[in-house]
Design a protein around this motif. Structure first.
Motif, PDB file in Angstrom:
ATOM      1  N   LYS B 184       0.839  -1.196   0.000  1.00  0.00           N
ATOM      2  CA  LYS B 184       0.000   0.000   0.000  1.00  0.00           C
ATOM      3  C   LYS B 184       0.879   1.252   0.000  1.00  0.00           C
ATOM      4  O   LYS B 184       0.630   2.200  -0.774  1.00  0.00           O
ATOM      5  N   GLU B 185       1.943   1.237   0.804  1.00  0.00           N
ATOM      6  CA  GLU B 185       2.785   2.421   0.918  1.00  0.00           C
ATOM      7  C   GLU B 185       3.601   2.629  -0.366  1.00  0.00           C
ATOM      8  O   GLU B 185       3.763   3.769  -0.830  1.00  0.00           O
ATOM      9  N   MET B 188       1.394   3.966  -2.973  1.00  0.00           N
ATOM     10  CA  MET B 188       1.056   5.344  -2.601  1.00  0.00           C
ATOM     11  C   MET B 188       2.194   6.292  -2.976  1.00  0.00           C
ATOM     12  O   MET B 188       1.966   7.355  -3.546  1.00  0.00           O
ATOM     13  N   ILE B 191       2.209   6.788  -6.765  1.00  0.00           N
ATOM     14  CA  ILE B 191       1.121   7.656  -7.241  1.00  0.00           C
ATOM     15  C   ILE B 191       1.400   9.098  -6.863  1.00  0.00           C
ATOM     16  O   ILE B 191       1.323  10.024  -7.691  1.00  0.00           O
ATOM     17  N   VAL B 192       1.755   9.292  -5.586  1.00  0.00           N
ATOM     18  CA  VAL B 192       1.989  10.664  -5.117  1.00  0.00           C
ATOM     19  C   VAL B 192       3.225  11.260  -5.809  1.00  0.00           C
ATOM     20  O   VAL B 192       3.247  12.425  -6.195  1.00  0.00           O
ATOM     21  N   GLY B 195       2.232  12.291  -9.159  1.00  0.00           N
ATOM     22  CA  GLY B 195       1.396  13.483  -9.057  1.00  0.00           C
ATOM     23  C   GLY B 195       2.203  14.721  -8.743  1.00  0.00           C
ATOM     24  O   GLY B 195       1.843  15.827  -9.156  1.00  0.00           O
ATOM     25  N   MET B 205      -3.553  12.692 -11.260  1.00  0.00           N
ATOM     26  CA  MET B 205      -3.381  11.676 -10.216  1.00  0.00           C
ATOM     27  C   MET B 205      -4.165  11.967  -8.952  1.00  0.00           C
ATOM     28  O   MET B 205      -4.081  11.206  -7.977  1.00  0.00           O
ATOM     29  N   PHE B 206      -4.916  13.086  -8.967  1.00  0.00           N
ATOM     30  CA  PHE B 206      -5.665  13.422  -7.737  1.00  0.00           C
ATOM     31  C   PHE B 206      -6.683  12.331  -7.383  1.00  0.00           C
ATOM     32  O   PHE B 206      -6.718  11.845  -6.255  1.00  0.00           O
ATOM     33  N   THR B 209      -5.191   8.941  -6.286  1.00  0.00           N
ATOM     34  CA  THR B 209      -4.675   9.017  -4.915  1.00  0.00           C
ATOM     35  C   THR B 209      -5.786   8.807  -3.905  1.00  0.00           C
ATOM     36  O   THR B 209      -5.632   8.042  -2.939  1.00  0.00           O
ATOM     37  N   TRP B 212      -6.853   5.237  -3.918  1.00  0.00           N
ATOM     38  CA  TRP B 212      -5.895   4.370  -3.253  1.00  0.00           C
ATOM     39  C   TRP B 212      -5.899   4.582  -1.739  1.00  0.00           C
ATOM     40  O   TRP B 212      -5.713   3.653  -0.965  1.00  0.00           O
ATOM     41  N   GLN B 213      -6.154   5.814  -1.318  1.00  0.00           N
ATOM     42  CA  GLN B 213      -6.250   6.070   0.125  1.00  0.00           C
ATOM     43  C   GLN B 213      -7.462   5.339   0.716  1.00  0.00           C
ATOM     44  O   GLN B 213      -7.371   4.736   1.786  1.00  0.00           O
TER      45      GLN B 213
END
Lengths: 165, 242
Positions: B184-185, B188, B191-192, B195, B205-206, B209, B212-213
């Motif tokens: 997950k991290e 993340m 993606i971040v 972005g 990518m907003f 994100t 995924w959160q």
């Protein structure tokens, strides 16, 4: 990120082990134990309350049944009383009627007797008067012709005649 | 953007370097403090008619009780409520910590804020702790004879598999938690990172994100539940006669 770059991280292991154990012991002793206690207490109270409510409900139902029966009995009794009263009143009225009838009968009888007696008296008085009057007339008419004995006989024959009428 | 935790090796013991992962230590301590704070604020008043936080804490306790009752008799399992509660709550909070943001130093990209459960050593330590506890309580509650006999049931030749099972349990219990949270991290971060590379990518990518959160919250809750559940399953295997 190299996961195992430095070999086994004994420090991390010991630290997390210690941190978790301490946290678990503290929470278990100071928070969860009393909390479980109060939860159990509440559960017991709720159970008791439910039991009591059930008991009261049963009792109330019993009372209701009792009341219902009593009401029924009272109604039956009232009906009986009413019937008795009507019967009694009927009897009474009949009695009063009977009495009135008897009274009337009695009065009538008395009246009839009175009339009879009056009639008798009147007859008696008439008879007496007729006797004396006829004696007076006869005396006047046949004063000289008849003696005492013959006179009596004549009166009697007249009386008989009157009586026959 | 490679991420590296901050390490600290103050000394060696018998020739082995004792390394501390400072990031994991800090974040796990914070997770522990959060759990501690919530629990104590919730259990402080002890009202017969619970309000607010006490309601929440009682719900969590009740949830843990449900987990235990699903696996064993409450008379045997009641003593593990603290274990189940702490596991569930700490792992849940730890899993959630990495979701809103992560922090790293600018120069060295050293991570200083993440989900502590994405550290395999921490996850495996918790798993090993649980499995060791199951052995301790197995011997304590049923006696060593019964405990040892269990390795030869239902047939004697299953003994090697039983031994393997113990290690497999530990490994899978820890690696499942670590793998989920770590993946997950990592995703993340990707993606971040994408972005953050440009304004256009940031706009694109907003939404992923956020998705995924949300998925991270789901995974985190699920893994916390699974960890506590499996801990109680292993525990019931050891403390209950079959």
């Amino acid at each position: 990120m190299e996961i195992l770059s430095e070999g086994i991280e004994w420090g991390t292991i010991f630290y997390s082990l210690a941190a978790f154990t301490v946290l678990m012991l503290i929470i278990g002793k100071f928070a969860l134990k009393p909390l479980m206690g109060i939860m159990e207490k509440r559960q017991n109270q709720v159970n008791d309350d439910l039991d009591n409510a059930e008991k009261s409900r049963v009792e109330a139902e019993k009372y209701l049944e009792q009341q219902r029966e009593e009401l029924k009995a009272a109604r039956v009794q009232a009906q009986e009383t009413l019937e008795q009263a009507s019967k009694m009143s009927e009897q009474q009225s009949r009695q009063v009627l009977e009495q009135a009838k008897q009274e009337a009968e009695r009065i009538k009888e008395a009246a009839v007797q009175d009339i009879e007696r009056e009639k008798e008296q009147a007859l008696e008085s008439v008879r007496n008067q007729v006797a004396s009057l006829s004696v007076a007339i006869a005396t006047k008419v046949i004063e000289k012709e008849l003696d005492e004995k013959e006179q009596e006989k004549l009166i009697d024959s007249y009386l008989k005649e009157v009586e026959a009428k | 953007m490679s991420a590296q935790s901050i390490y600290w090796t103050p000394f060696e013991l018998f020739g082995t370097p004792i390394t501390f992962n400072v990031t994991t230590m800090i974040t796990f301590t914070i997770a522990g403090l959060i759990v501690f704070l919530f629990t104590f604020l919730g259990a402080r008043k002890m009202a017969m008619r619970p309000t607010g936080l006490q309601n929440f804490i009682e719900w969590v306790v009740d949830f843990c009780r449900g987990i235990i009752k699903a696996n064993m008799d409450w008379k045997t399992g009641g003593r593990f409520i603290a274990l189940a509660y702490t596991l569930l709550f700490v792992i849940f909070v730890s899993n959630m910590m990495g979701i809103p943001f992560e922090m790293a130093t600018y120069e060295t990209h050293s991570v200083i804020w993440k989900s502590p459960t994405s550290d395999p050593f921490l996850a495996l330590t918790l798993a090993a702790f649980v499995v060791v506890l199951t052995h301790i309580y197995g011997i304590k509650l049923r006696g060593s004879k019964e405990y040892l006999m269990d390795y030869f049931r239902p047939k004697w030749f299953l003994f090697p598999f039983k031994i393997i099972e113990e290690f497999a349990n530990t490994l899978t219990l820890g690696m499942r938690l670590f793998g989920n949270v770590f993946a997950k991290e990592v995703l993340m971060l990707l993606i971040v990172g994408l972005g953050a590379s440009s304004l256009i990518w940031g706009g694109i990518m907003f939404a992923p994100t956020m998705v995924w959160q949300a998925f991270g919250i789901f995974i985190g809750s699920l893994q916390a539940y699974i960890f506590a559940m499996l801990a109680m399953v292993y525990m019931s295997h050891k403390v209950e006669s079959h």
